[in-house]
Motif scaffolding. Structure first.
Motif, PDB file in Angstrom:
ATOM      1  N   PHE A 221       0.827  -1.208   0.000  1.00 22.87           N
ATOM      2  CA  PHE A 221       0.000   0.000   0.000  1.00 22.87           C
ATOM      3  C   PHE A 221       0.865   1.263   0.000  1.00 22.87           C
ATOM      4  O   PHE A 221       1.837   1.355   0.760  1.00 22.87           O
ATOM      5  N   GLY A 222       0.441   2.229  -0.807  1.00 22.64           N
ATOM      6  CA  GLY A 222       1.129   3.511  -0.807  1.00 22.64           C
ATOM      7  C   GLY A 222       0.738   4.376   0.366  1.00 22.64           C
ATOM      8  O   GLY A 222       1.587   5.021   0.994  1.00 22.64           O
ATOM      9  N   ARG A 223      -0.554   4.422   0.676  1.00 22.29           N
ATOM     10  CA  ARG A 223      -1.045   5.124   1.862  1.00 22.29           C
ATOM     11  C   ARG A 223      -2.344   4.498   2.308  1.00 22.29           C
ATOM     12  O   ARG A 223      -2.994   3.759   1.559  1.00 22.29           O
ATOM     13  N   LEU A 224      -2.747   4.810   3.542  1.00 24.60           N
ATOM     14  CA  LEU A 224      -3.914   4.197   4.172  1.00 24.60           C
ATOM     15  C   LEU A 224      -4.878   5.283   4.628  1.00 24.60           C
ATOM     16  O   LEU A 224      -4.451   6.310   5.154  1.00 24.60           O
ATOM     17  N   VAL A 225      -6.172   5.019   4.454  1.00 22.89           N
ATOM     18  CA  VAL A 225      -7.216   5.905   4.955  1.00 22.89           C
ATOM     19  C   VAL A 225      -8.189   5.076   5.780  1.00 22.89           C
ATOM     20  O   VAL A 225      -8.700   4.053   5.304  1.00 22.89           O
ATOM     21  N   LEU A 226      -8.422   5.498   7.006  1.00 27.43           N
ATOM     22  CA  LEU A 226      -9.344   4.809   7.911  1.00 27.43           C
ATOM     23  C   LEU A 226     -10.561   5.692   8.124  1.00 27.43           C
ATOM     24  O   LEU A 226     -10.442   6.832   8.590  1.00 27.43           O
ATOM     25  N   VAL A 227     -11.726   5.172   7.784  1.00 30.89           N
ATOM     26  CA  VAL A 227     -12.975   5.936   7.878  1.00 30.89           C
ATOM     27  C   VAL A 227     -13.721   5.486   9.129  1.00 30.89           C
ATOM     28  O   VAL A 227     -14.116   4.325   9.243  1.00 30.89           O
ATOM     29  N   ALA A 228     -13.884   6.392  10.089  1.00 23.11           N
ATOM     30  CA  ALA A 228     -14.570   6.068  11.348  1.00 23.11           C
ATOM     31  C   ALA A 228     -14.042   4.770  11.937  1.00 23.11           C
ATOM     32  O   ALA A 228     -14.810   3.830  12.204  1.00 23.11           O
ATOM     33  N   PRO A 229     -12.728   4.665  12.187  1.00 20.05           N
ATOM     34  CA  PRO A 229     -12.157   3.390  12.630  1.00 20.05           C
ATOM     35  C   PRO A 229     -12.653   2.966  14.008  1.00 20.05           C
ATOM     36  O   PRO A 229     -12.788   3.772  14.916  1.00 20.05           O
ATOM     37  N   THR A 230     -12.917   1.677  14.138  1.00 16.65           N
ATOM     38  CA  THR A 230     -13.318   1.086  15.416  1.00 16.65           C
ATOM     39  C   THR A 230     -12.509  -0.189  15.630  1.00 16.65           C
ATOM     40  O   THR A 230     -11.937  -0.734  14.688  1.00 16.65           O
TER      41      THR A 230
ATOM     42  N   VAL B 292      -0.854   7.364   7.197  1.00 16.13           N
ATOM     43  CA  VAL B 292      -2.210   6.992   7.606  1.00 16.13           C
ATOM     44  C   VAL B 292      -3.027   8.261   7.840  1.00 16.13           C
ATOM     45  O   VAL B 292      -2.602   9.152   8.584  1.00 16.13           O
ATOM     46  N   ARG B 293      -4.203   8.313   7.221  1.00 16.38           N
ATOM     47  CA  ARG B 293      -5.138   9.415   7.461  1.00 16.38           C
ATOM     48  C   ARG B 293      -6.413   8.852   8.082  1.00 16.38           C
ATOM     49  O   ARG B 293      -6.976   7.876   7.581  1.00 16.38           O
ATOM     50  N   VAL B 294      -6.876   9.470   9.149  1.00 14.24           N
ATOM     51  CA  VAL B 294      -8.122   9.078   9.807  1.00 14.24           C
ATOM     52  C   VAL B 294      -9.192  10.110   9.466  1.00 14.24           C
ATOM     53  O   VAL B 294      -8.971  11.319   9.628  1.00 14.24           O
ATOM     54  N   LEU B 295     -10.328   9.637   8.999  1.00  9.24           N
ATOM     55  CA  LEU B 295     -11.478  10.496   8.753  1.00  9.24           C
ATOM     56  C   LEU B 295     -12.437  10.327   9.918  1.00  9.24           C
ATOM     57  O   LEU B 295     -13.065   9.278  10.080  1.00  9.24           O
ATOM     58  N   ARG B 296     -12.513  11.385  10.731  1.00  8.37           N
ATOM     59  CA  ARG B 296     -13.285  11.349  11.977  1.00  8.37           C
ATOM     60  C   ARG B 296     -14.645  12.000  11.747  1.00  8.37           C
ATOM     61  O   ARG B 296     -14.737  13.211  11.510  1.00  8.37           O
ATOM     62  N   PRO B 297     -15.745  11.229  11.783  1.00  6.75           N
ATOM     63  CA  PRO B 297     -17.062  11.827  11.542  1.00  6.75           C
ATOM     64  C   PRO B 297     -17.470  12.773  12.677  1.00  6.75           C
ATOM     65  O   PRO B 297     -17.213  12.500  13.858  1.00  6.75           O
ATOM     66  N   GLU B 298     -18.135  13.850  12.302  1.00  4.47           N
ATOM     67  CA  GLU B 298     -18.553  14.850  13.286  1.00  4.47           C
ATOM     68  C   GLU B 298     -19.532  14.279  14.305  1.00  4.47           C
ATOM     69  O   GLU B 298     -19.536  14.702  15.458  1.00  4.47           O
TER      70      GLU B 298
END
Length: 284
Positions: free
Chosen positions: A118-127, A234-240
């Motif tokens: 993987f070149g980069r990682l994105v975690l959407v609302a990680p649990t 690693v980028r985390v997308l944190r939902p409001e």
């Protein structure tokens, strides 16, 4: 958008794995969340957003999805082995990998085992913790196995499962913590989610996930230890509007400084509810 079947061998079992494919360009792997209503279709809106300049692959997890479920051991080792088998059959390399919800720690572990994948990682609302352990806490852990075994029982278990995944309950659950906007939980959405739950063998994956049987780590510290040096960015997308307890775990990860963070609208499924905003946060 096409469907491709990958014949994977996981934990000694043949697991035919349907995958959505769409787009052209650098490869992207999108991993849906693990939940009673999860399936590769939940990643379809985000894959469409990314397909203008990426070739997207979206698999179903074993034991989940909108088809009859493969009977495999429903435990973390199986899901680690599944990603190993997937990367052996469709190795990429992937410019980007995106994981939603409970898929996040499995992706992080796979990135350590496959450092060039993987070149980069994105975690959407990680649990990392299932619904019952999150809601009830470790002091009631003795109940989790009992509940799982009850749902897995013939006849009685199927009846318990049907009661707990009826359309009204699915709608209530989605409005409570899956979607942020109640107006987005339409009758059509509820019907589609209910179809996912009615697949043959559906109760087994649900029972394992809800009771914490698919939690790849046991503590917040173990979860945070998955992040560190020698990994892709690693980028985390944190939902409001993430639920309070789940949001606290996301915030704890962000506060370590080991990841980059972006805020996105939504609750636990922003990739489905607000796909264009999530795609923009991935690209920015």
């Amino acid at each position: 958008m096409t469907t491709r079947i990958l014949d994977l061998t996981v934990a000694g079992h043949l697991v035919p794995t349907p995958c959505l494919e769409i787009g052209k360009g650098p490869a992207v792997l999108l991993l849906p969340a693990l939940s009673s209503i999860s399936a590769r279709e939940e990643m379809r809106p985000l894959a469409r957003e990314l397909s203008a300049d990426h070739r997207c692959l979206v698999p179903d997890w074993p034991g989940f999805g909108a088809q009859a479920r493969a009977r495999v051991p429903l435990e973390p080792a199986t899901y680690h082995a599944f990603l190993d088998a997937l990367l052996a059959t469709a190795p990429g390399p992937y410019a980007l990998a995106i994981a939603a919800g409970h898929a996040a720690p499995y992706l992080m572990a796979a990135a350590r085992r496959h450092p060039k994948a993987f070149g980069r990682l994105v975690l959407v609302a990680p649990t990392w913790r299932g619904p019952l352990p999150t809601a009830m806490g470790p002091q009631r852990a003795h109940w989790f196995g009992r509940i799982r075994r009850a749902v897995e029982m013939p006849l009685v278990g199927e009846a318990l499962y049907r009661i707990n995944i009826s359309p009204p309950i699915i709608g209530r659950m989605m409005r409570a913590h899956v979607y942020a906007e109640a107006a987005h939980v339409t009758p059509e959405v509820i019907r589609a989610k209910h179809r996912i739950t009615r697949q043959t063998g559906g109760r087994f994956g649900t029972a394992a996930f809800v009771t914490g049987g698919l939690d790849p780590v046991g503590t917040r510290e173990e979860f945070l230890d998955l992040f560190g040096p020698d990994l892709p960015p690693v980028r985390v997308l944190r939902p409001e509007r993430a639920p309070r307890r789940s949001g606290a775990e996301m915030d704890a990860l962000i506060e370590t400084g080991r990841v980059e963070a972006r805020t996105v609208p939504g609750a636990l499924s922003p990739h489905e509810e607000f796909s264009s905003e999530v795609a923009a946060a991935i690209r920015s």
